[in-house]
Write a protein that holds these residues in place. Structure first.
Motif, mmCIF file in Angstrom:
data_model
loop_
_atom_site.group_PDB
_atom_site.id
_atom_site.type_symbol
_atom_site.label_atom_id
_atom_site.label_comp_id
_atom_site.label_asym_id
_atom_site.label_seq_id
_atom_site.Cartn_x
_atom_site.Cartn_y
_atom_site.Cartn_z
ATOM 1 N N GLY A 253 6.076 5.723 5.060
ATOM 2 C CA GLY A 253 5.209 5.150 4.042
ATOM 3 C C GLY A 253 3.750 5.466 4.337
ATOM 4 N N TRP A 254 2.912 5.383 3.274
ATOM 5 C CA TRP A 254 1.498 5.760 3.420
ATOM 6 C C TRP A 254 0.653 4.976 2.425
ATOM 7 N N LEU A 255 -0.480 4.447 2.913
ATOM 8 C CA LEU A 255 -1.428 3.746 2.040
ATOM 9 C C LEU A 255 -2.631 4.606 1.691
ATOM 10 N N GLY A 256 -3.124 5.352 2.681
ATOM 11 C CA GLY A 256 -4.308 6.175 2.440
ATOM 12 C C GLY A 256 -5.606 5.440 2.692
ATOM 13 N N PRO B 142 -2.501 5.680 -2.694
ATOM 14 C CA PRO B 142 -1.845 4.449 -3.141
ATOM 15 C C PRO B 142 -2.744 3.229 -2.962
ATOM 16 N N ALA B 143 -3.541 3.218 -1.901
ATOM 17 C CA ALA B 143 -4.441 2.091 -1.656
ATOM 18 C C ALA B 143 -5.488 1.965 -2.754
ATOM 19 N N GLU B 144 -6.071 3.104 -3.166
ATOM 20 C CA GLU B 144 -7.077 3.071 -4.233
ATOM 21 C C GLU B 144 -6.449 2.619 -5.544
ATOM 22 N N LYS B 145 -5.256 3.140 -5.837
ATOM 23 C CA LYS B 145 -4.581 2.747 -7.076
ATOM 24 C C LYS B 145 -4.202 1.271 -7.067
ATOM 25 N N GLY B 146 -3.971 0.720 -5.866
ATOM 26 C CA GLY B 146 -3.597 -0.680 -5.758
ATOM 27 C C GLY B 146 -4.770 -1.634 -5.697
ATOM 28 N N GLY B 147 -6.006 -1.092 -5.653
ATOM 29 C CA GLY B 147 -7.182 -1.947 -5.693
ATOM 30 C C GLY B 147 -7.838 -2.239 -4.368
ATOM 31 N N LEU B 148 -7.392 -1.639 -3.277
ATOM 32 C CA LEU B 148 -8.037 -1.843 -1.981
ATOM 33 C C LEU B 148 -9.411 -1.188 -1.974
ATOM 34 N N LYS B 149 -10.359 -1.845 -1.284
ATOM 35 C CA LYS B 149 -11.728 -1.338 -1.228
ATOM 36 C C LYS B 149 -12.244 -1.341 0.203
ATOM 37 N N SER B 150 -13.214 -0.481 0.453
ATOM 38 C CA SER B 150 -13.875 -0.467 1.756
ATOM 39 C C SER B 150 -14.554 -1.812 1.985
ATOM 40 N N GLY B 151 -14.375 -2.366 3.165
ATOM 41 C CA GLY B 151 -14.930 -3.677 3.470
ATOM 42 C C GLY B 151 -13.912 -4.793 3.391
ATOM 43 N N ASP B 152 -12.737 -4.507 2.800
ATOM 44 C CA ASP B 152 -11.665 -5.502 2.774
ATOM 45 C C ASP B 152 -11.120 -5.704 4.186
ATOM 46 N N VAL B 153 -10.685 -6.909 4.491
ATOM 47 C CA VAL B 153 -9.982 -7.188 5.739
ATOM 48 C C VAL B 153 -8.537 -7.520 5.375
ATOM 49 N N LYS C 7 1.848 0.146 -4.497
ATOM 50 C CA LYS C 7 3.058 0.958 -4.417
ATOM 51 C C LYS C 7 2.883 1.975 -3.297
ATOM 52 N N VAL C 8 3.651 1.811 -2.237
ATOM 53 C CA VAL C 8 3.515 2.653 -1.046
ATOM 54 C C VAL C 8 3.902 4.092 -1.364
ATOM 55 N N GLY C 9 3.085 5.035 -0.901
ATOM 56 C CA GLY C 9 3.370 6.450 -1.110
ATOM 57 C C GLY C 9 4.043 7.056 0.111
ATOM 58 N N GLN C 10 4.271 8.359 0.060
ATOM 59 C CA GLN C 10 4.866 9.071 1.188
ATOM 60 C C GLN C 10 3.776 9.778 1.960
ATOM 61 N N MET C 11 3.802 9.612 3.274
ATOM 62 C CA MET C 11 2.779 10.205 4.118
ATOM 63 C C MET C 11 2.759 11.725 3.948
ATOM 64 N N PRO C 12 1.593 12.297 3.642
ATOM 65 C CA PRO C 12 1.510 13.756 3.504
ATOM 66 C C PRO C 12 1.959 14.435 4.787
ATOM 67 N N GLY C 13 2.745 15.502 4.629
ATOM 68 C CA GLY C 13 3.207 16.237 5.804
ATOM 69 C C GLY C 13 4.395 15.613 6.489
#
Length: 481
Positions: free
Chosen positions: A277-280, A310-321, A365-371
């Motif tokens: 799995g991958w969030l990015g 996937p993280a950006e599409k899910g609404g995660l932002k820099s500075g979130d804990v 929605k978790v993505g697949q880790m590139p590579g």
């Protein structure tokens, strides 16, 4: 008497023996019951050794290292010839072979193949892998797949109808610090050596040994050659793969938890590659000072979110804990990494973050880790002994590739004596199409596409259409037996 009661009794007995040793001048001696308790523990170790040792193997490898000498200016060569001295660099070797030893253990037997778990660093870059069983028989091994991120590899040997022993895999999540463990392997080439100790710690990370670390720490003696061998509990169940030691230190050995290795093994057997799995996101552990400022007690800080991830599409932002993942607390960076990579791509998870002092629950929605499939792909091509790279417009123009060729893969390396070499494949060839039969020939535009065809072929061979020096030839690639 159960195991825990036995261990308590042995511990008490050992303490009494110690006291009796110090007080021997006072006439204190161990009782028959004391010896009985110690002998009971001794029988446990003996039973584990007898149960597991037959399934532990000795792995020896040969690797070829090639030298690429820089071009020598003609005037430098002329200088030697003036004095009638042979040019010294002409005799420099272009390659040399290295040999190494390691351990492994048989986890499964199916369709005449015995599957063996070991460390990636034991077999990485090896051109030949030999496996020696406890009965002295030796086999040539093939790589099923490997995962450098966790230092786990799966290899197999053809045993036919021969009955070979396998180990029982345990549950590394359920072990406790302080439990007795037994390590078996081939340290310094001393075959089937058994040592014992305890679980010193769990969840060790930040050692810089692997990209993904969640080690079991043990004081059971582990030395060079033990790598890839099993770490067992007192019931003979494998709970880890002995992996690393700390140089110039005693009592510091590390093992990959078997639960991590089981997932990798199952992925390689089912998909031919490791699925993660991958969030990015870029994350870092939070210090007590930062935790206080953000008003949290645990979690990880998101420092950057990758564009389109996937993280950006899910609404995660820099500075979130990030403080919880699917309802479970997030302790640190390694904890979150393990939670994410063990999530099946496509699954939706609830991620709780603290943003601007308030908790917020996001659905990602978790993505697949590139590579994720790169390692298995390399293993598949290694089986045939060649390497490729896709053709981009610039490379096509440079090589003079006809415009009618839309895809194609440039052969960048062919190992001498390999199946690809035997088939006649050469560096500089361009593989245009591949298939099991002339009717199923299809264009290959990526190494993944070619690897899939090779995988489906099994032992029947693959037909490839090749461009060489402006002409077309057909070759059949057969895997090495």
């Amino acid at each position: 008497m159960n195991t825990r009661q036995l261990l308590k009794r042995v511990t008490l007995t050992l303490a009494m023996v110690a006291v009796s040793t110090v007080s021997s001048f006072a006439g204190v001696t161990a009782t028959p019951q004391d010896y009985s308790a110690v002998e009971s523990l001794q029988r446990v170790f003996e039973t584990v050794a007898e149960k597991v040792k037959p399934a532990v193997v000795n792995i020896s490898t040969v690797s070829e290292i090639k030298f690429k000498h820089p071009p020598i200016p003609p005037e430098f060569r002329d200088f030697f010839q003036q004095f009638g001295v042979p040019f010294p660099f002409d005799n420099f070797p272009k390659e040399f072979k290295t040999r190494s030893l390691g351990s492994g253990f048989i986890v499964k037997v199916k369709d005449g193949w015995a599957y063996i778990l070991t460390n990636n660093h034991v077999i990485d870059k090896a051109t030949k892998i030999k496996v020696k069983l406890s009965d002295g028989s030796v086999y040539r091994a093939k790589v099923v797949g490997k995962d450098p991120k966790t230092d786990v590899a799966l290899i197999k040997i053809k045993v036919g109808n021969k009955k070979v022993p396998t180990v029982q895999l345990g549950d590394s999540d359920s072990i406790k610090v302080g439990e007795f463990v037994i390590a078996i392997g081939n340290p310094y080439g001393l075959n089937w050596t058994v040592t014992h100790g305890i679980v010193s710690a769990k969840g060790r990370h930040g050692l810089g040994l692997n990209p993904i670390e969640d080690f079991i720490q043990t004081d059971a003696a582990i030395n060079p050659g033990n790598s890839g061998g099993p770490l067992c509990d007192i019931h003979g169940r494998v709970i880890g793969i002995n992996t690393a030691i700390v140089r110039n230190a005693q009592g510091l050995g590390f093992a990959v938890p078997i639960n991590i290795a089981k997932k990798i093994m199952n992925d390689l057997l089912k998909y031919g590659k490791v699925i993660r799995g991958w969030l990015g996101v870029y994350i870092e552990d939070i210090s007590p000072e930062i935790a206080q400022k953000f008003g949290v007690k645990h979690g990880v800080l998101v420092t950057k979110v990758m564009s389109g991830s996937p993280a950006e599409k899910g609404g995660l932002k820099s500075g979130d804990v990030i403080i919880r993942y699917n309802g479970e607390p997030v302790k640190n960076v390694t904890d979150l990494q393990l939670k994410v990579i063990n999530t099946r791509p496509g699954e939706k998870v609830k991620i709780t973050v603290v943003r601007d002092g308030k908790e917020k629950v996001l659905t990602v929605k978790v993505g697949q880790m590139p590579g994720s499939g790169k390692v298995a792909l390399e293993s598949m091509l290694d089986k045939y002994g060649f390497a490729v790279q896709p053709l981009n417009p610039e490379l096509k123009k440079k090589l003079g590739i006809p415009k009618w060729i839309k895809g194609g893969l440039l052969v960048t390396e062919v190992k001498p004596g390999s199946p690809a070499d035997d088939a006649g494949l050469r560096e500089g060839d361009v593989i245009i199409k591949a298939g099991l039969t002339p009717r199923t020939l299809k264009e290959v535009k990526s190494a993944d596409q070619l690897a899939e065809v090779l995988k489906k072929a099994g032992t029947s061979g693959v037909l490839v259409k090749v461009l060489r020096n402006g002409g077309i030839i057909y070759l059949v690639l057969n895997p090495e037996e």
